[in-house]
Design an enzyme around this catalytic site. Structure first.
Site, PDB file in Angstrom:
ATOM      1  N   PRO A   9       0.746  -0.939   0.000  1.00  0.00           N
ATOM      2  CA  PRO A   9      -0.084  -0.011   0.111  1.00  0.00           C
ATOM      3  C   PRO A   9       0.579   1.204  -0.328  1.00  0.00           C
ATOM      4  CG  PRO A   9       0.012  -1.629   2.501  1.00  0.00           C
ATOM      5  CD  PRO A   9       1.125  -2.145   1.062  1.00  0.00           C
ATOM      6  N   ASN A  10      -0.149   2.428  -0.530  1.00  0.00           N
ATOM      7  CA  ASN A  10       0.502   3.750  -0.736  1.00  0.00           C
ATOM      8  C   ASN A  10       1.817   3.775  -2.155  1.00  0.00           C
ATOM      9  OD1 ASN A  10      -1.507   5.169   1.050  1.00  0.00           O
ATOM     10  ND2 ASN A  10      -0.422   3.984   2.294  1.00  0.00           N
ATOM     11  N   ARG A  17       4.799  10.752  -3.042  1.00  0.00           N
ATOM     12  CA  ARG A  17       4.447  10.474  -0.834  1.00  0.00           C
ATOM     13  C   ARG A  17       6.124  10.722  -0.428  1.00  0.00           C
ATOM     14  NH1 ARG A  17       4.936   4.759   1.148  1.00  0.00           N
ATOM     15  NH2 ARG A  17       4.012   5.317   3.023  1.00  0.00           N
ATOM     16  N   TYR A  22      11.133   8.798   0.807  1.00  0.00           N
ATOM     17  CA  TYR A  22      10.518   7.941  -0.335  1.00  0.00           C
ATOM     18  C   TYR A  22      11.315   8.518  -1.316  1.00  0.00           C
ATOM     19  CZ  TYR A  22       8.065   5.634   3.304  1.00  0.00           C
ATOM     20  OH  TYR A  22       7.626   4.867   4.809  1.00  0.00           O
ATOM     21  N   ASN A  71       8.256  -5.328  -1.377  1.00  0.00           N
ATOM     22  CA  ASN A  71       7.507  -4.625  -0.214  1.00  0.00           C
ATOM     23  C   ASN A  71       6.155  -4.214   0.411  1.00  0.00           C
ATOM     24  OD1 ASN A  71       7.706  -1.978   1.589  1.00  0.00           O
ATOM     25  ND2 ASN A  71       8.991  -0.761  -0.557  1.00  0.00           N
ATOM     26  N   ALA A  74       3.241  -0.719   4.129  1.00  0.00           N
ATOM     27  CA  ALA A  74       2.648  -0.315   6.173  1.00  0.00           C
ATOM     28  C   ALA A  74       2.419  -1.929   6.655  1.00  0.00           C
ATOM     29  CB  ALA A  74       1.401  -0.012   6.107  1.00  0.00           C
ATOM     30  N   GLU A  95      12.883  -9.498   1.547  1.00  0.00           N
ATOM     31  CA  GLU A  95      11.949  -8.651   2.255  1.00  0.00           C
ATOM     32  C   GLU A  95      13.249  -7.025   2.232  1.00  0.00           C
ATOM     33  OE1 GLU A  95      11.946  -7.958   6.470  1.00  0.00           O
ATOM     34  OE2 GLU A  95       9.792  -6.827   6.525  1.00  0.00           O
ATOM     35  N   HIS A  97      13.021  -2.474   2.230  1.00  0.00           N
ATOM     36  CA  HIS A  97      11.684  -1.609   2.436  1.00  0.00           C
ATOM     37  C   HIS A  97      12.907   0.419   2.401  1.00  0.00           C
ATOM     38  CE1 HIS A  97       9.091  -3.592   5.204  1.00  0.00           C
ATOM     39  NE2 HIS A  97      10.155  -3.599   5.640  1.00  0.00           N
ATOM     40  N   ARG A 104      12.989   4.370  12.323  1.00  0.00           N
ATOM     41  CA  ARG A 104      11.638   4.886  12.584  1.00  0.00           C
ATOM     42  C   ARG A 104      10.499   5.203  13.583  1.00  0.00           C
ATOM     43  NH1 ARG A 104       8.834   4.890   6.706  1.00  0.00           N
ATOM     44  NH2 ARG A 104       8.311   7.008   8.141  1.00  0.00           N
TER      45      ARG A 104
END
Ligand code: DQA
Length: 137
Positions: A9-10, A17, A22, A71, A74, A95, A97, A104
């Site tokens: 998502p996103n 964004r 990012y 990725n 969330a 994985e 990111h 964070r």
């Protein structure tokens, strides 16, 4: 060689964004460059904001692709279903990111993906996808 990139998502909003976190590049631009750089690799891209669609895509590519760069965004921090899908399939998952999740918010420190993956690449920006691809190569 067939590699699947699956974004959650996103991540369709990359470039717009939170560019401080990012970056300013769209994923489409990045993907075009990546495909040009590795013409011998079939790189298939899927993005969804919907958890079940990510599970469906993991199941679709998870038995005959050579590697998956995931990725889950969330959903990394919440999705038992995506973690279970990684366990259920045969193809290895890395994985990814873009941001350094360890630096964070606390709720980003937990991953339901990491332990199911061969490894994780975090905080190296979009370059992380290329590094994951090189691992599979
Ligand atoms: C992300 C990190 C996640 O915590 C966040 O929810 C995202 C993107 C990253 O690529 O840095 O959407 O997966």
């Amino acid at each position: 060689m067939k590699i699947a990139i699956i974004n959650g998502p996103n991540l369709n909003l990359l470039g717009i964004r939170e560019p401080g976190i990012y970056g300013r590049q769209t994923f489409e631009d990045f993907l075009k460059d990546l495909k040009e750089k590795y013409p011998a690799v079939q790189i298939d891209y899927f993005q969804s904001n919907v958890e079940g669609e990510l599970v469906n895509e993991l199941q679709r590519v998870g038995f005959d692709y050579d590697g998956i760069l995931l990725n889950a965004a969330a959903y990394t921090h919440t999705s038992v279903a995506i973690g279970d899908a990684i366990t259920a399939i045969k193809t290895a998952v890395i994985e990814i990111h873009i941001s350094n999740v360890a630096a964070r918010e606390e709720y980003r420190q937990k991953s339901l993906i990491s332990a199911k993956s061969v490894g994780s690449i975090t905080g190296l920006g979009l370059k992380g996808y290329e590094l994951g691809l090189l691992y599979f190569l």
